[in-house]
Structures are given as structure tokens and as C-alpha cells.
Design an enzyme around this catalytic site. Sequence first.
Site, PDB file in Angstrom:
ATOM      1  N   GLU A   1      -9.492   0.363  -4.456  1.00 62.42           N
ATOM      2  CA  GLU A   1     -10.394   0.837  -3.416  1.00 62.42           C
ATOM      3  C   GLU A   1     -11.373   1.848  -3.996  1.00 62.42           C
ATOM      4  OE1 GLU A   1      -7.044   1.206  -3.362  1.00 62.42           O
ATOM      5  OE2 GLU A   1      -6.677   3.356  -3.541  1.00 62.42           O
TER       6      GLU A   1
ATOM      7  N   SER B   1      -0.554   2.932  -1.790  1.00 60.61           N
ATOM      8  CA  SER B   1      -1.164   2.858  -3.114  1.00 60.61           C
ATOM      9  C   SER B   1      -0.389   1.848  -3.931  1.00 60.61           C
ATOM     10  CB  SER B   1      -1.090   4.245  -3.752  1.00 60.61           C
ATOM     11  OG  SER B   1      -1.388   4.192  -5.102  1.00 60.61           O
ATOM     12  N   SER B   2      -0.882   0.707  -4.199  1.00 60.16           N
ATOM     13  CA  SER B   2      -1.650  -0.273  -3.484  1.00 60.16           C
ATOM     14  C   SER B   2      -1.462  -1.615  -4.175  1.00 60.16           C
ATOM     15  CB  SER B   2      -3.142   0.063  -3.357  1.00 60.16           C
ATOM     16  OG  SER B   2      -3.638   0.724  -4.462  1.00 60.16           O
TER      17      SER B   2
ATOM     18  N   ASN C   1      -2.003   3.510  13.798  1.00 62.54           N
ATOM     19  CA  ASN C   1      -1.588   4.635  12.974  1.00 62.54           C
ATOM     20  C   ASN C   1      -1.570   4.217  11.514  1.00 62.54           C
ATOM     21  OD1 ASN C   1      -1.041   7.081  14.443  1.00 62.54           O
ATOM     22  ND2 ASN C   1       0.462   5.859  15.598  1.00 62.54           N
TER      23      ASN C   1
END
Lengths: 152, 152, 152
Positions: free
Chosen positions: A97, A42-43, A37
Site C-alpha cells: 500500500e 500488514s499485509s 470497523n
Amino acid sequence: MLPTPKRFTLVAAGAEGPTSLNAFDHALLAAGVGNLNLIRVSSILPPGAEEVERLEVPPGSLLPIAYGSFTSEEPGTQVAAAVAVGLSRDSFGVIMEFGGRCSRDEAEAEVRRRVEEAFRHRGIPLVAVRAIAAEHRVERVGCAFAGCALWY
Amino acid sequence: MLPTPKRFTLVAAGAEGPTSLNAFDHALLAAGVGNLNLIRVSSILPPGAEEVERLEVPPGSLLPIAYGSFTSEEPGTQVAAAVAVGLSRDSFGVIMEFGGRCSRDEAEAEVRRRVEEAFRHRGIPLVAVRAIAAEHRVERVGCAFAGCALWY
Amino acid sequence: MLPTPKRFTLVAAGAEGPTSLNAFDHALLAAGVGNLNLIRVSSILPPGAEEVERLEVPPGSLLPIAYGSFTSEEPGTQVAAAVAVGLSRDSFGVIMEFGGRCSRDEAEAEVRRRVEEAFRHRGIPLVAVRAIAAEHRVERVGCAFAGCALWY
């Protein structure tokens, strides 16, 4: 407090699927995080977190993860995703990312630039960068995924 | 159960960056939540949660947060974000967020209206509203961010 | 580790509201999850998790949930959302979600197909599917929501 992750593992893959969500699911599976899950974060890499090559958490676990992904339904399109972790000497790290229509190398270069900018802006020396990327040529519906899983 | 937050802190800022993700990162930093792992939640203030002006959590912590943000790559655009927390007499509160192309005042007015509607719809008296907002004039890539951090 | 959920509850509803966020909030309330802090997850049923018809968690709790939703501001549009949980014999399950412009039945058929594909791709026999869906005809701003809440 929610417990702060102590380990991180970089994962990435591309995959096809009959729908966007299935393509995403298949990419997660190929990357080794498909039976978990995912909780998107952020991050920031917690201070002292250690890189572990292989993620070892039971199926169904809640897994904090910073990730980039890109899904396309246009056959022939090249999609890519990348994630980079910037490491400091003795403090936290920064994770960046990206996902888009490009090659694996372009995606990786993009996240590396973002990490460098994040360190420059914070005024912290960037000691090392760990990065991973994946690309995929869409047949019908395709997805590229790259993530930094944070675990315990 | 995941532990229920006991405190909340309102934060907001706007910032520039070379990419959307960096602009968002810079806005988070300016708002004081840039070195944390944000977990976005939707969006209730737990009963009895107390407002604390200054967020005090270690870097890399997992931080539940309700937030609005808006990023634009159109130079000259004004972007704004706001968050409002509606407080009841002795029960939970409701958090509403917004981000868009507008001024700080417009963003704040919007979240206040949303909180009023949320209380009207629940049939609970609205005792007070706490709100925060930020605006930013985009130079190249800009982001406005406003959040209600939930912590312990 | 974050604790792994042990129970799941399927919820779905549609609702109107003066803004998109309020319509979403009203749909959550109608579905019975409006006074909780939803943490969106992607989307595995932990092994051994038991279905419970009625969600019983205190207001303001952090609630992991896999959900689909769709909001429209076009009067007259029919929106729908669905979620399906595929169950295996003795392992984890897979949750698939969807929201779009369609009927409840179409949304439910879509998530059932996605679950079947997820099991086919994993090579695990699909023993049963539990699904829920909601539809809503938009008056001004409307939202359909369907979720699989994961709790303890």
C-alpha cells in the site's frame, strides 16, 4: 486462531472533509468501507482467497484491511493512495500500500513496484497483480484512500 | 469475545529494502513473521500464555503482535528495535516495545526499563523478563523490527 | 467473520510516566483498559450495541477500541483526548476521536463536531451523542487518552 479471511475486495476513493478525520471518514464512505470497523493489517493475502467485486458485510463488522491513505490540509495539493495485491500460482499473495502527494498513476506504479520487490525477495513467481488507486485535489482538507479488504 | 492468545514467540531482525515498506517487509520476513497478517496490539501477555520458540501458524493468518520498529533512509545510521515481556508469578504479563536510532543493547535496555516501570506502577512483582532485540546499519533504506507474537 | 461487538464502554484518563510508552500505559491503566490487548479500530458502533458503564473483560483479552490520545514531553503543556459516539434511531453509530494540545472541553467539543459532521454527511438523523474526555498537565512526559471500547 482468529479466522483467516477467504475473500478480498479492492476499494479506493478520495474525499474532502472539514477535519482530517472527517475527510478520512468521507473517503472511507466513498470507497464503500465507511460503516465498518477497520482493523489495519500488514499485509498478506491468504492462500486461496478469492476476489469479490463488491464487499458485503453488515455495518459495524470488524473488517481486516490493508490500506494506504494520505491526508493533506494544503489547498491545491494532489494526494493519492494505492494498493496492489500480488498473486502467486498456488500460495499466499502479498499486499502493498502507499499514500502520498502524487497522482493516481504514480501511486499505482509505486505499489506495483513494491509488490514486484516483495515477490523477488521471497523467490516466488508473481503470476498477476491486482491494483486500485485514487487521487484527490485538496480544497481545504482532503484524503485519498485505497485498501484491500479481507473478509469471509 | 475474540479468542485470547495462549502462546507467545519473540522475534526480531533487521533488513534493507528499496523502500521503507519493503524494508519493513524484509525485516518481518527475516524475523519469521513476513507471510502473516500482523494485527498490532497494545500490549499485555495473557495469563498462562506459554513461550514457544518457533511460531507455527499458516501463511495469511491474522496474528496479534506487539512490536517496535524503526525505519531510516539515512545511509550509515544504526537502527534498532526491541521488545520485552515482563512475567508475573501467576497473572498476566506486560509487553513493552521500542524502536529508534541506537544499538541493539540500548534498545533492549530501554524495553527492560519500561517493563520494570510497568510492573512497579501496577504494584505487581516482576518475576522474569524475556527480551529480544535487533540492530541494523542502514545502507540505503533499512528497518529494525522486534515483536512478541501472540498466538493459539 | 470476526464476531461483531455488542457492548461499548467509554473510558478516559490522563497520566504521567518516565517515557512516552509508559505514560500511555499509565493513562490506559487509569482509564481501566491498561491490562488488555487493545486493537485499534476505525470506528463504527455496531447496530444495537448497548452502553455498559463498566468494562468487564479478563486481563489479556483482545479488545477492539476506537481511541484518541496525545502524548507530550514538554513540561507545562496541557494535553487532552476525547471520544464521542453518535447514536442513530435504529442503525449503527459513528465514533469520532481526538487528541491534542488543548483542554478537555475543547477536545470534547471537537469530537462532537466530528460526529455531527459524520451524521450530516451520511444523511442519518443524529439522535444522541455520548462523549468522554480527559485532560492532563504534563510534568515531564504526559499522556491523555480517551476511548470507546467495543466488547461482547
